[in-house]
Motif scaffolding. Structure first.
Motif, short mmCIF file in Angstrom:
data_model
loop_
_atom_site.label_atom_id
_atom_site.label_comp_id
_atom_site.label_asym_id
_atom_site.label_seq_id
_atom_site.Cartn_x
_atom_site.Cartn_y
_atom_site.Cartn_z
N SER A 186 0.82 -1.33 0.03
CA SER A 186 0.15 0.01 -0.06
C SER A 186 0.80 1.31 0.10
O SER A 186 0.83 2.05 1.08
N PRO A 187 1.69 1.59 -1.14
CA PRO A 187 2.48 2.69 -1.13
C PRO A 187 1.56 3.93 -1.30
O PRO A 187 2.29 4.84 -0.85
N HIS A 188 0.36 4.02 -1.49
CA HIS A 188 -0.53 5.08 -1.42
C HIS A 188 -0.90 5.51 0.01
O HIS A 188 -1.49 6.38 0.34
N VAL A 189 -0.70 4.60 1.12
CA VAL A 189 -0.98 5.00 2.51
C VAL A 189 0.20 5.82 3.01
O VAL A 189 1.14 5.16 3.25
N ILE A 190 -0.31 6.82 3.64
CA ILE A 190 0.83 7.70 4.28
C ILE A 190 0.41 7.31 5.92
O ILE A 190 -0.86 8.28 6.25
N ASP A 191 0.77 6.64 6.34
CA ASP A 191 0.23 5.93 7.80
C ASP A 191 1.42 6.93 8.65
O ASP A 191 2.47 6.70 9.13
N LEU A 192 0.61 7.80 9.42
CA LEU A 192 1.48 8.85 10.49
C LEU A 192 0.43 8.98 11.56
O LEU A 192 0.17 9.91 12.47
N ARG A 193 0.11 7.38 11.97
CA ARG A 193 -0.90 7.59 13.12
C ARG A 193 -0.04 7.79 14.57
O ARG A 193 1.18 7.17 14.61
N GLY A 194 -0.66 8.16 15.66
CA GLY A 194 -0.19 8.15 17.04
C GLY A 194 1.35 8.85 16.84
O GLY A 194 1.60 9.85 16.47
N ASN A 195 2.22 7.98 17.38
CA ASN A 195 3.47 7.98 17.75
C ASN A 195 4.29 8.25 16.33
O ASN A 195 5.41 8.38 16.49
N LYS A 196 3.55 7.90 15.17
CA LYS A 196 4.36 8.18 13.76
C LYS A 196 4.21 9.48 13.60
O LYS A 196 4.84 9.95 12.32
N ARG A 197 3.27 10.34 14.14
CA ARG A 197 3.20 11.72 13.77
C ARG A 197 4.53 12.59 14.07
O ARG A 197 5.21 12.37 15.02
N PRO A 198 5.09 13.17 12.98
CA PRO A 198 6.43 13.67 13.31
C PRO A 198 6.29 15.08 14.24
O PRO A 198 5.25 15.74 14.36
N LEU A 199 7.18 15.16 14.95
CA LEU A 199 7.21 16.10 15.97
C LEU A 199 8.16 17.30 15.65
O LEU A 199 9.30 17.19 15.32
N ASP A 200 7.85 18.61 15.69
CA ASP A 200 8.78 19.82 15.78
C ASP A 200 9.14 19.89 17.14
O ASP A 200 8.54 20.29 17.96
N HIS A 201 10.54 19.54 17.17
CA HIS A 201 11.21 19.77 18.43
C HIS A 201 11.49 20.93 19.16
O HIS A 201 11.45 21.19 20.34
N GLU A 202 11.38 21.99 18.25
CA GLU A 202 11.45 23.42 18.53
C GLU A 202 10.31 23.82 19.22
O GLU A 202 10.30 24.56 20.40
N SER A 203 9.02 23.47 18.61
CA SER A 203 7.74 24.01 19.26
C SER A 203 7.26 22.74 20.21
O SER A 203 6.11 23.25 21.10
N GLY A 204 7.54 21.73 20.09
CA GLY A 204 7.13 20.67 20.72
C GLY A 204 5.60 20.24 20.20
O GLY A 204 4.72 19.45 20.80
N GLN A 205 5.25 20.61 19.14
CA GLN A 205 3.89 20.10 18.30
C GLN A 205 4.16 19.34 17.17
O GLN A 205 5.21 19.26 16.70
N VAL A 206 3.05 19.12 16.64
CA VAL A 206 3.04 18.15 15.53
C VAL A 206 3.79 18.91 14.29
O VAL A 206 3.35 20.22 14.12
N ASP A 207 4.69 18.37 13.48
CA ASP A 207 5.32 19.22 12.42
C ASP A 207 4.26 18.83 11.14
O ASP A 207 4.56 17.89 10.34
N VAL A 208 3.57 19.85 10.87
CA VAL A 208 2.65 19.77 9.99
C VAL A 208 3.49 19.86 8.50
O VAL A 208 2.96 19.31 7.76
N ALA A 209 4.36 20.64 8.47
CA ALA A 209 5.08 20.61 7.15
C ALA A 209 5.73 19.49 6.76
O ALA A 209 5.80 19.11 5.61
N ALA A 210 5.91 18.58 7.72
CA ALA A 210 6.67 17.35 7.43
C ALA A 210 5.71 16.44 6.88
O ALA A 210 5.85 15.53 5.88
N ILE A 211 4.29 16.36 7.56
CA ILE A 211 3.25 15.76 6.78
C ILE A 211 3.00 16.00 5.53
O ILE A 211 2.85 15.28 4.83
N VAL A 212 2.95 17.31 5.36
CA VAL A 212 2.79 17.94 3.96
C VAL A 212 3.85 17.48 2.95
O VAL A 212 3.53 16.89 1.81
N ALA A 213 5.27 17.31 3.44
CA ALA A 213 6.09 16.60 2.51
C ALA A 213 6.07 15.36 2.46
O ALA A 213 6.33 14.89 1.19
N ALA A 214 5.49 14.40 3.22
CA ALA A 214 5.08 13.01 2.93
C ALA A 214 4.21 12.86 1.86
O ALA A 214 4.09 12.06 1.18
N VAL A 215 3.16 13.90 1.98
CA VAL A 215 2.16 13.82 1.09
C VAL A 215 2.65 14.14 -0.43
O VAL A 215 2.40 13.39 -1.21
#
Length: 296
Positions: free
Chosen positions: A92-121
């Protein structure tokens, strides 16, 4: 569940040749990490020890008990534990699995790294054919191509899964930021499914999610169950589906919305109001009332 386990066990015995003079295969891949199957695996290995029969247990690492994992390690010559997600990634190469602990973390802000998710898409997007690119289906016009693409959307579009309560918290600001970036970069058009269940989103995310529906012609499913989204938020998303023409000749598929945590008259009214463009899953009720199903 018990009947299913029996069916699985019978199939495993069949593959191992329990009902024939020899095994049907040299190895068995059991996609289940439940320790209840350990006696079955042990019996298969014992019965076919002379044949070199092997068993591969495919499961998520956190889905296998410590005892079962230790036993598999001890039987390493004949039994092996394979990480299920690594296997699924190949199928399933079409599945971008970023569930739970797989969500990327922006270490500076401590928040989810949304830009990294967009990059994965963006990285997965080249595998999605453009709906306006001619293919061998014989469709000639842009409209025919869009409809042809929609019919096979589950094979062509991407599935973005950011669901789950574990890992960096997914909140309304992340939903809004994600949708904005996807639309800005033209990546929304590659999505067929969005999974956001069991997160901290509320009705404040639903305006952005409605915009996503309108900007994603392949989008067929949106999973928002087990969140704080109410019937008001559901109505906003459903209105987006109606505005996008879901269920029409231009966009023939209805939008499936999983909101199984919702029920009651307000949610049911949304379902009926937007029945031509959506199919909504509401909370299942076992008394036969109409609240168990969404759109007619």
């Amino acid at each position: 569940q018990g009947a299913t386990d029996v069916d699985v066990a019978c199939c495993c015995f069949d593959v191992a040749g329990a009902f024939l003079s020899e095994a049907r295969a040299d190895a068995l891949a059991l996609v289940a990490g439940d320790a209840d199957f350990m006696p079955l695996v042990r019996q298969l290995l014992t019965a076919r020890a002379a044949d070199g029969f092997r068993v591969y247990v495919c499961a998520a690492q956190n889905g296998v008990s410590r005892t079962y994992r230790k036993w598999i390690e001890e039987e390493a010559e004949r039994c092996e534990l394979i990480e299920l997600n690594s296997v699924l990634a190949h199928f399933s190469p079409h599945v971008i699995d970023l569930r739970g602990n797989k969500r990327p973390l922006d270490h500076e802000s401590g928040q989810v790294d949304v830009a990294a998710i967009v990059a994965a898409v963006a990285a997965a997007a080249p595998a999605v054919p453009s709906p306006l690119t001619h293919n061998a289906s014989g469709a000639e016009s842009d409209r025919d191509m869009v409809q042809d693409t929609a019919r096979s959307r589950r094979h062509q579009g991407l599935t973005l899964n950011v669901s789950g309560a574990e890992g960096p918290a997914w909140r309304d600001m992340h939903s809004c930021s994600l949708v904005g970036l996807l639309l800005e970069r033209g990546l929304a058009a590659t999505l067929a499914q969005v999974w956001m269940h069991h997160t901290l989103v509320t009705d404040l995310s639903c305006g952005a999610l409605a915009e996503l529906v309108m900007g994603a012609p392949l989008l067929a499913e949106m999973h928002i169950s087990d969140t704080a989204i109410t019937a008001t938020g559901l109505a906003a998303i459903a209105a987006g589906a109606t505005a996008a023409g879901c269920g029409s000749s231009e966009r023939p598929h209805k939008l499936y919305i999983n909101a199984r945590h919702l029920g009651g008259e307000s949610a049911l009214a949304v379902c009926h109001a937007h029945a031509p463009s959506t199919h909504v899953r509401l909370r299942q009720v076992h008394d036969g009332s109409p609240h168990g199903r969404g759109s007619p």
